[in-house]
Design an enzyme around this catalytic site. Structure first.
Site, PDB file in Angstrom:
ATOM      1  N   LYS A  34      -5.600 -31.067 -26.490  1.00 57.81           N
ATOM      2  CA  LYS A  34      -5.692 -30.015 -25.470  1.00 57.81           C
ATOM      3  C   LYS A  34      -6.062 -30.622 -24.112  1.00 57.81           C
ATOM      4  O   LYS A  34      -6.489 -31.779 -24.035  1.00 57.81           O
ATOM      5  CB  LYS A  34      -6.725 -28.985 -25.885  1.00 57.81           C
ATOM      6  CG  LYS A  34      -8.151 -29.521 -25.927  1.00 57.81           C
ATOM      7  CD  LYS A  34      -9.087 -28.527 -26.617  1.00 57.81           C
ATOM      8  CE  LYS A  34     -10.502 -29.058 -26.613  1.00 57.81           C
ATOM      9  NZ  LYS A  34     -11.318 -28.417 -27.670  1.00 57.81           N
ATOM     10  N   TYR A 253     -23.822 -41.436   2.769  1.00 58.55           N
ATOM     11  CA  TYR A 253     -24.178 -40.107   3.282  1.00 58.55           C
ATOM     12  C   TYR A 253     -25.624 -39.750   2.973  1.00 58.55           C
ATOM     13  O   TYR A 253     -26.121 -40.043   1.879  1.00 58.55           O
ATOM     14  CB  TYR A 253     -23.289 -39.044   2.634  1.00 58.55           C
ATOM     15  CG  TYR A 253     -21.908 -38.952   3.241  1.00 58.55           C
ATOM     16  CD1 TYR A 253     -21.730 -38.581   4.567  1.00 58.55           C
ATOM     17  CD2 TYR A 253     -20.792 -39.243   2.472  1.00 58.55           C
ATOM     18  CE1 TYR A 253     -20.458 -38.494   5.114  1.00 58.55           C
ATOM     19  CE2 TYR A 253     -19.516 -39.157   3.008  1.00 58.55           C
ATOM     20  CZ  TYR A 253     -19.360 -38.782   4.334  1.00 58.55           C
ATOM     21  OH  TYR A 253     -18.106 -38.698   4.869  1.00 58.55           O
TER      22      TYR A 253
HETATM   23  C1  LIG Z   1     -11.726 -29.257 -28.771  1.00 57.63           C
HETATM   24  C2  LIG Z   1     -11.823 -28.804 -30.160  1.00 57.63           C
HETATM   25  C3  LIG Z   1     -11.947 -29.731 -31.206  1.00 57.63           C
HETATM   26  C4  LIG Z   1     -12.140 -31.214 -30.979  1.00 57.63           C
HETATM   27  O1  LIG Z   1     -13.473 -31.442 -30.609  1.00 57.63           O
HETATM   28  P1  LIG Z   1     -14.052 -32.925 -30.396  1.00 57.63           P
HETATM   29  O2  LIG Z   1     -15.506 -32.748 -30.299  1.00 57.63           O
HETATM   30  O3  LIG Z   1     -13.461 -33.422 -29.120  1.00 57.63           O
HETATM   31  O4  LIG Z   1     -13.599 -33.713 -31.556  1.00 57.63           O
HETATM   32  C5  LIG Z   1     -11.936 -29.246 -32.504  1.00 57.63           C
HETATM   33  N1  LIG Z   1     -11.823 -27.922 -32.752  1.00 57.63           N
HETATM   34  C6  LIG Z   1     -11.727 -27.009 -31.770  1.00 57.63           C
HETATM   35  C7  LIG Z   1     -11.612 -25.577 -32.115  1.00 57.63           C
HETATM   36  C8  LIG Z   1     -11.733 -27.406 -30.438  1.00 57.63           C
HETATM   37  O5  LIG Z   1     -11.640 -26.503 -29.476  1.00 57.63           O
END
Ligand SMILES: *Cc1c(COP(=O)(O)O)cnc(C)c1O
Length: 358
Positions: A34, A253
């Site tokens: 994702k 800054y």
């Molecule tokens: C993003 C996500 C994962 C993966 O999580 P990680 O901690 O990056 O391994 C697994 N399940 C769901 C439902 C997620 O949204």
């Protein structure tokens, strides 16, 4: 050409998938890609995860991008569909939507599709974000089974604290999931990266690997290499100026940092517009000529300053590593964490793709 560059190593990604398999045995692995593969570029990384048993993304737009790029595996939609007309695309594209709400369930009940699809029923085992009460699992599976649009029902849930090794709430969530699903005779998934590493009793039939595939570990006080992982993303730049500070002189800054003694400072061509975290404090680790040193002063849009007093051979053109090979991203920021800095790379950063074994 501005030297600020991100390098993605496909060999490291394949290696991390193998590490996941070594933890889970015959359990099937869903590669979570994702948010453009956690900022790494989903299409770019697809060849490295071709051996995963399935892929997962948040939404159908991301799934269609992967399919168009040649992804052959089923693609899980972790948030399911947002509108009923997506269901037909799911059926045709072999996307496996999550069903986490009554609204989504009703869309499925009403759907008449060219062919039925596989879905993942989501239960809420304690995170209280998405999903149904686990006590309703049997009734909900029966409703899904009765849908002409549904071919197969699998069941999943998500853990809130799997990154912790001692966690009563995780023990309780795993038990809640097990109790609710034991009698269903369905394939199950509970584990994310933290649970792949910490909670073997949460592996069930499918694990969902995200962060670990990119080479970082979610475990407290550990870094990817401690868990045998290799960083896929290495973010580098160069020194574009070098100067001396007299005691008491500031840099950057707000004069947020002042030299206590005589100091050599390097100016690096990277800033928050490139994805370096703006709130990283003085003292944040960074490599110059592969030697570890520290950020000093405030991160600006295009530049930041580093202490090179102890690296006298550093000069304009010296290499700088912000994170990646040699410096785990988990060390760079406690505030943002690796998830967030991976996703924040700026558009103007040059991209290289390599396929290099260590
Ligand atoms: C993003 C996500 C994962 C993966 O999580 P990680 O901690 O990056 O391994 C697994 N399940 C769901 C439902 C997620 O949204």
């Amino acid at each position: 050409m501005r030297p600020c560059t991100v390098t993605f190593n496909l060999a490291a990604a394949r290696h991390n998938l193998a590490v996941v398999r070594s933890h889970v045995g015959d359990t099937r692995v869903i590669a979570v890609m994702k948010a453009d593969a956690y900022g790494h570029g989903a299409v770019r990384l697809l060849p490295a995860f071709a051996d995963a048993d399935a892929l997962a993304v948040s939404c159908i737009e991301e799934a269609m991008e992967l399919r168009a790029a040649g992804a052959r595996r089923p693609i899980v939609l972790l948030e399911g569909v947002f509108r009923a007309d997506e269901l037909e695309l799911c059926a045709l594209g072999e996307f496996w939507p999550a069903v986490h709400s009554e609204e989504q369930l009703r869309m499925l009940e009403a759907a008449r599709l060219p062919r039925p699809l596989s879905v993942w029923l989501k239960l809420d085992t304690g995170m209280h974000r998405l999903g149904f009460d686990p006590a309703r699992a049997e009734e909900l599976v029966a409703r899904l089974d009765a849908c002409p649009a549904v071919l197969q029902v699998r069941v999943f849930s998500h853990l809130a604290c799997a990154d912790q090794t001692e966690s009563p709430s995780t023990v309780a969530a795993i038990e809640r999931f097990r109790t609710a699903t034991d009698g269903l005779g369905r394939e199950r998934s509970l584990a994310n990266s933290g649970a792949i590493l910490n909670w073997p009793q949460a592996h069930f039939d499918w694990v969902r690997a995200g962060l670990v595939l990119y080479g970082a570990t979610p475990r407290d006080d550990r870094y990817g290499p401690d868990d045998g992982l290799r960083p896929v993303m290495t973010f580098t730049s160069e020194l574009i100026a070098v100067r001396e500070l007299a005691p008491g002189e500031p840099v950057g800054y707000g004069e947020a940092f002042r030299a206590r003694e005589r100091m050599r400072i390097g100016i690096v061509a990277v800033g928050y517009a490139d994805g370096y975290p703006r709130h990283a404090p003085s003292g944040t680790p960074i490599l110059v000529e592969r030697r570890e040193t520290q950020l000093v002063g405030r991160v600006a849009m295009d530049m930041l300053a580093v202490d090179i007093t102890a690296i006298p051979w550093a000069r304009v053109g010296s290499s700088v590593t912000m994170w990646g090979e040699g410096l785990p991203a988990e060390r760079v920021t406690d505030i943002a964490g690796p998830y967030e800095i991976f996703c924040a790379l700026g558009k103007r950063v040059h991209v290289r793709v390599v396929d290099e074994r260590p």
